[in-house]
Scaffold this motif. Structure first.
Motif, PDB file in Angstrom:
ATOM      1  N   CYS A 153       0.829  -1.209   0.000  1.00 44.28           N
ATOM      2  CA  CYS A 153       0.000   0.000   0.000  1.00 44.28           C
ATOM      3  C   CYS A 153       0.863   1.258   0.000  1.00 44.28           C
ATOM      4  O   CYS A 153       0.567   2.230  -0.702  1.00 44.28           O
ATOM      5  N   GLU A 154       1.932   1.234   0.793  1.00 44.39           N
ATOM      6  CA  GLU A 154       2.823   2.389   0.870  1.00 44.39           C
ATOM      7  C   GLU A 154       3.465   2.677  -0.484  1.00 44.39           C
ATOM      8  O   GLU A 154       3.557   3.837  -0.910  1.00 44.39           O
ATOM      9  N   LEU A 155       3.868   1.635  -1.192  1.00 46.59           N
ATOM     10  CA  LEU A 155       4.472   1.821  -2.510  1.00 46.59           C
ATOM     11  C   LEU A 155       3.457   2.358  -3.516  1.00 46.59           C
ATOM     12  O   LEU A 155       3.803   3.183  -4.381  1.00 46.59           O
ATOM     13  N   LEU A 156       2.209   1.911  -3.418  1.00 47.64           N
ATOM     14  CA  LEU A 156       1.186   2.410  -4.332  1.00 47.64           C
ATOM     15  C   LEU A 156       0.860   3.876  -4.056  1.00 47.64           C
ATOM     16  O   LEU A 156       0.596   4.653  -4.985  1.00 47.64           O
ATOM     17  N   ILE A 157       0.880   4.274  -2.790  1.00 45.10           N
ATOM     18  CA  ILE A 157       0.692   5.688  -2.448  1.00 45.10           C
ATOM     19  C   ILE A 157       1.823   6.512  -3.054  1.00 45.10           C
ATOM     20  O   ILE A 157       1.598   7.587  -3.632  1.00 45.10           O
ATOM     21  N   LYS A 158       3.059   6.014  -2.939  1.00 44.86           N
ATOM     22  CA  LYS A 158       4.209   6.718  -3.503  1.00 44.86           C
ATOM     23  C   LYS A 158       4.132   6.768  -5.022  1.00 44.86           C
ATOM     24  O   LYS A 158       4.463   7.790  -5.643  1.00 44.86           O
ATOM     25  N   ALA A 159       3.698   5.677  -5.637  1.00 45.06           N
ATOM     26  CA  ALA A 159       3.588   5.648  -7.098  1.00 45.06           C
ATOM     27  C   ALA A 159       2.556   6.658  -7.588  1.00 45.06           C
ATOM     28  O   ALA A 159       2.750   7.309  -8.621  1.00 45.06           O
ATOM     29  N   LYS A 450       4.970   8.069  12.772  1.00 48.09           N
ATOM     30  CA  LYS A 450       5.920   8.909  12.043  1.00 48.09           C
ATOM     31  C   LYS A 450       6.904   8.077  11.232  1.00 48.09           C
ATOM     32  O   LYS A 450       7.263   8.429  10.115  1.00 48.09           O
ATOM     33  N   LYS A 451       7.335   6.955  11.807  1.00 43.11           N
ATOM     34  CA  LYS A 451       8.338   6.126  11.137  1.00 43.11           C
ATOM     35  C   LYS A 451       7.737   4.930  10.409  1.00 43.11           C
ATOM     36  O   LYS A 451       8.453   4.200   9.716  1.00 43.11           O
ATOM     37  N   ASN A 452       6.417   4.726  10.556  1.00 43.72           N
ATOM     38  CA  ASN A 452       5.756   3.575   9.949  1.00 43.72           C
ATOM     39  C   ASN A 452       6.439   2.261  10.341  1.00 43.72           C
ATOM     40  O   ASN A 452       6.747   1.409   9.498  1.00 43.72           O
ATOM     41  N   THR A 453       6.666   2.107  11.634  1.00 45.80           N
ATOM     42  CA  THR A 453       7.281   0.886  12.151  1.00 45.80           C
ATOM     43  C   THR A 453       6.493   0.384  13.357  1.00 45.80           C
ATOM     44  O   THR A 453       5.842   1.165  14.065  1.00 45.80           O
ATOM     45  N   ILE A 454       6.574  -0.912  13.572  1.00 45.66           N
ATOM     46  CA  ILE A 454       5.995  -1.531  14.769  1.00 45.66           C
ATOM     47  C   ILE A 454       7.115  -1.661  15.794  1.00 45.66           C
ATOM     48  O   ILE A 454       8.162  -2.261  15.510  1.00 45.66           O
ATOM     49  N   THR A 455       6.917  -1.092  16.965  1.00 49.20           N
ATOM     50  CA  THR A 455       8.013  -0.956  17.927  1.00 49.20           C
ATOM     51  C   THR A 455       8.076  -2.052  18.980  1.00 49.20           C
ATOM     52  O   THR A 455       9.084  -2.172  19.669  1.00 49.20           O
ATOM     53  N   ASN A 456       7.028  -2.870  19.102  1.00 50.29           N
ATOM     54  CA  ASN A 456       7.017  -3.852  20.193  1.00 50.29           C
ATOM     55  C   ASN A 456       7.148  -5.294  19.729  1.00 50.29           C
ATOM     56  O   ASN A 456       7.129  -6.218  20.536  1.00 50.29           O
ATOM     57  N   SER A 457       7.286  -5.519  18.424  1.00 51.36           N
ATOM     58  CA  SER A 457       7.376  -6.886  17.908  1.00 51.36           C
ATOM     59  C   SER A 457       8.211  -6.893  16.635  1.00 51.36           C
ATOM     60  O   SER A 457       7.798  -6.327  15.607  1.00 51.36           O
ATOM     61  N   LYS A 458       9.375  -7.535  16.687  1.00 54.90           N
ATOM     62  CA  LYS A 458      10.248  -7.606  15.526  1.00 54.90           C
ATOM     63  C   LYS A 458       9.584  -8.383  14.390  1.00 54.90           C
ATOM     64  O   LYS A 458       9.667  -8.000  13.217  1.00 54.90           O
ATOM     65  N   LEU A 463       6.672  -8.242   9.078  1.00 55.31           N
ATOM     66  CA  LEU A 463       5.493  -8.578   8.284  1.00 55.31           C
ATOM     67  C   LEU A 463       4.810  -7.348   7.687  1.00 55.31           C
ATOM     68  O   LEU A 463       3.924  -7.489   6.847  1.00 55.31           O
ATOM     69  N   LEU A 464       5.201  -6.148   8.122  1.00 51.47           N
ATOM     70  CA  LEU A 464       4.710  -4.953   7.435  1.00 51.47           C
ATOM     71  C   LEU A 464       5.064  -5.023   5.957  1.00 51.47           C
ATOM     72  O   LEU A 464       4.286  -4.616   5.092  1.00 51.47           O
ATOM     73  N   MET A 465       6.251  -5.530   5.683  1.00 50.66           N
ATOM     74  CA  MET A 465       6.709  -5.672   4.308  1.00 50.66           C
ATOM     75  C   MET A 465       6.260  -7.000   3.721  1.00 50.66           C
ATOM     76  O   MET A 465       5.984  -7.098   2.521  1.00 50.66           O
ATOM     77  N   GLY A 466       6.149  -8.012   4.564  1.00 54.34           N
ATOM     78  CA  GLY A 466       5.795  -9.319   4.066  1.00 54.34           C
ATOM     79  C   GLY A 466       6.998 -10.041   3.502  1.00 54.34           C
ATOM     80  O   GLY A 466       8.100  -9.480   3.435  1.00 54.34           O
ATOM     81  N   PRO A 467       6.820 -11.285   3.068  1.00 53.94           N
ATOM     82  CA  PRO A 467       7.948 -12.005   2.481  1.00 53.94           C
ATOM     83  C   PRO A 467       8.409 -11.336   1.203  1.00 53.94           C
ATOM     84  O   PRO A 467       7.626 -10.651   0.534  1.00 53.94           O
ATOM     85  N   PRO A 468       9.682 -11.495   0.845  1.00 50.57           N
ATOM     86  CA  PRO A 468      10.166 -10.868  -0.394  1.00 50.57           C
ATOM     87  C   PRO A 468       9.467 -11.457  -1.606  1.00 50.57           C
ATOM     88  O   PRO A 468       9.047 -12.613  -1.591  1.00 50.57           O
ATOM     89  N   GLN A 475      11.012  -6.249  -9.586  1.00 42.97           N
ATOM     90  CA  GLN A 475      11.000  -4.924 -10.190  1.00 42.97           C
ATOM     91  C   GLN A 475       9.743  -4.126  -9.869  1.00 42.97           C
ATOM     92  O   GLN A 475       9.750  -2.890  -9.905  1.00 42.97           O
ATOM     93  N   TYR A 476       8.655  -4.801  -9.529  1.00 34.41           N
ATOM     94  CA  TYR A 476       7.422  -4.088  -9.231  1.00 34.41           C
ATOM     95  C   TYR A 476       7.481  -3.402  -7.867  1.00 34.41           C
ATOM     96  O   TYR A 476       6.632  -2.556  -7.555  1.00 34.41           O
ATOM     97  N   TYR A 477       8.462  -3.772  -7.052  1.00 37.50           N
ATOM     98  CA  TYR A 477       8.552  -3.248  -5.697  1.00 37.50           C
ATOM     99  C   TYR A 477       9.532  -2.082  -5.592  1.00 37.50           C
ATOM    100  O   TYR A 477      10.077  -1.816  -4.536  1.00 37.50           O
ATOM    101  N   LYS A 478       9.735  -1.410  -6.705  1.00 34.90           N
ATOM    102  CA  LYS A 478      10.595  -0.229  -6.736  1.00 34.90           C
ATOM    103  C   LYS A 478       9.810   0.936  -7.337  1.00 34.90           C
ATOM    104  O   LYS A 478       9.196   0.803  -8.385  1.00 34.90           O
ATOM    105  N   VAL A 479       9.837   2.062  -6.648  1.00 39.08           N
ATOM    106  CA  VAL A 479       9.130   3.251  -7.144  1.00 39.08           C
ATOM    107  C   VAL A 479      10.178   4.322  -7.448  1.00 39.08           C
ATOM    108  O   VAL A 479      10.989   4.631  -6.581  1.00 39.08           O
TER     109      VAL A 479
END
Length: 479
Positions: A153-159, A450-458, A463-468, A475-479
């Motif tokens: 979703c973040e990449l689509l917002i940036k795109a 602000k940082k779009n990170t989860i701070t209490n669980s590595k 998993l915010l990014m998910g598996p590669p 190539q689709y994961y580059k904006v």
């Protein structure tokens, strides 16, 4: 040539030759630039030349709705399960339109003939199709939720920011109906103000209800249908063995492919509150209740609490989500009857079954309580006596000038702006992704807005990014 090699080479080739292709196609966006050479009148007879990815089940409904506006020419059909029974209706309606199983081949062959793309495919494969289409300057209508992971979703917002002349719309169709205009008008008039809590509920039966919650691995049963390209169905996902319960809508049951009840219905229930109360992203998500928890598919019932901070003079707000047949939220005095908007489309499994509480929301503010349904259903003030007292001061609500599908196509022609562009629907979909992470891990999530990170669980943060993406789809994961 291997399919993965084709994917990588095709995308790079499109990026390199985009400038020369632009000379052929007035609607082609130069990949890597923000320049779109397009006319407000595009396609034959001023219609939008539309390619359709996903032509069965919900994808078919999207195509029919876009075509019914009279503003679109259907110029290409693409489906990984082409000529399966569920594609027959669309194939019969457009028998002479070119057909493809692979969206990359469709763009290779027809990029200069396409203005826009409808994407009605499983959640996990929204992303690569959308990214490739946008890089080629194609306007995109993408079914909700926008993508499966927070990062996608973040990449689509940036795109969408990188390609500002590409029109984007997420398919939460109620966002162009009465509830959208009413919520906006009531918020601007100060009727909806000082909201501190929202209850959102969807208690209808779901596909996975009744499944064995003690399974310890993903299933792999049945033979791949002759019509289905399973490798293409997986798209950028990591390899999975085929199972009959992964396709034809069943993908929504599994964390690897879908976003469950929250991703499916949240976009129809929470959408207006999220936009007009400017909620953004939550700072904490709690799994209050997860009945029948399993690591692979969604719970039999979920109660999830989202906490949002103070915003621009508005108080902190909690949204509590309820799903599961008997997992009903508390109902305030004077609630009245739970109605079902007749305009809500039935699920692909058939009609919505009668339930104890129809899908909807209860909005609690400092002075007023509102009851609402799903999709385009309007809000009412409860109890009824209070509504009667306020009837004379309620603002007039304008009628919608266009439904969601017409709004998209008119925006492609430069005549309207879409109501659910990625800048609005992207953060909404990210809320669902965070809720699903809470379900999947059965753990509280603390989120740094602000940082779009989860701070209490590595693990949760990873998993915010998910598996590669698997090889050939990077190539689709580059904006």
């Amino acid at each position: 040539m291997k399919k993965n090699d084709f994917s990588r080479r095709s995308f790079l080739k499109k990026t390199i030759i985009a400038s020369s292709a632009a000379a052929i196609s007035p609607s082609l966006l130069l990949a890597g630039t923000n320049i779109l050479k397009s006319s407000k009148i595009i396609g034959a007879n001023g219609k939008v030349n539309l390619a359709c990815c996903g032509i069965g089940n919900r994808g078919a409904e999207i195509i029919e709705a876009l075509y019914a506006t009279g503003l679109a020419n259907i110029v290409a059909l693409c489906d990984v399960d082409m000529e399966a029974p569920h594609t027959a209706k669309i194939l019969g309606k457009f028998p002479d339109v070119p057909r493809f199983k692979d969206f990359r081949k469709m763009f290779d062959k027809m990029a200069n003939q396409i203005d826009a793309v409808s994407i009605g495919v499983p959640d996990h494969s929204h992303f690569p199709i959308t990214m490739m289409a946008m890089s080629l300057g194609k306007h995109v209508y993408v079914e909700k939720p926008l993508a499966r992971t927070f990062h996608e979703c973040e990449l689509l917002i940036k795109a969408a920011k990188k390609y500002p002349n590409v029109v984007t719309q997420m398919g939460n169709q109620g966002h162009s109906e009465a509830n959208y205009f009413q919520f906006k008008a009531w918020k601007e008039a100060g009727i909806i103000k000082d909201v501190t809590a929202i209850t959102a509920h969807m208690n209808s039966p779901r596909r996975w209800h009744g499944w064995d919650t003690k399974i310890t691995s993903l299933p792999s049963n049945g033979n791949i249908p002759d019509t289905l390209d399973w490798d293409l169905w997986l798209a950028s996902s990591q390899p999975h063995k085929f199972d009959k319960d992964f396709i034809n809508g069943q993908w929504r049951c599994w964390y690897d492919f879908g976003l469950g009840a929250l991703g499916d219905w949240g976009a129809h229930i929470i959408d207006t509150a999220h936009e007009f109360l400017e909620l953004g992203l939550p700072y904490e998500i709690n799994p209050v209740k997860l009945d029948g928890y399993n690591k692979f598919f969604f719970p039999q019932a979920s109660t999830i609490a989202f906490k949002f901070p103070e915003r621009k003079g508005m108080p902190a707000l909690d949204i509590t989500w309820y799903d599961g047949i008997n997992n009903l939220p508390p109902i305030p005095n004077g609630y009245g009857v739970s109605g079902l908007d007749p305009n809500i489309p039935p699920p692909s499994t058939g009609k919505l079954e009668p339930v104890k509480l129809n899908p909807g929301k209860i909005i609690y503010s400092k002075d007023l309580t509102f009851k609402g349904g799903s999709h385009g259903s309007i809000l009412s003030i409860i109890p009824e006596e209070k509504a009667k007292d306020m009837a004379s001061i309620l603002p007039e609500v304008p009628k919608s000038p266009s439904n969601h599908f017409k709004n998209f196509l008119l925006a492609c022609k430069g005549e309207e702006k879409t109501r659910s562009p990625f800048e609005i629907s992207g953060p909404l979909s990210q809320v669902f992704s965070l809720g699903v992470l809470t379900q999947r891990l059965n753990t509280k999530i603390v989120f740094d807005r602000k940082k779009n990170t989860i701070t209490n669980s590595k693990i949760a943060n990873q998993l915010l990014m998910g598996p590669p993406p698997r090889k050939g789809w990077e190539q689709y994961y580059k904006v």
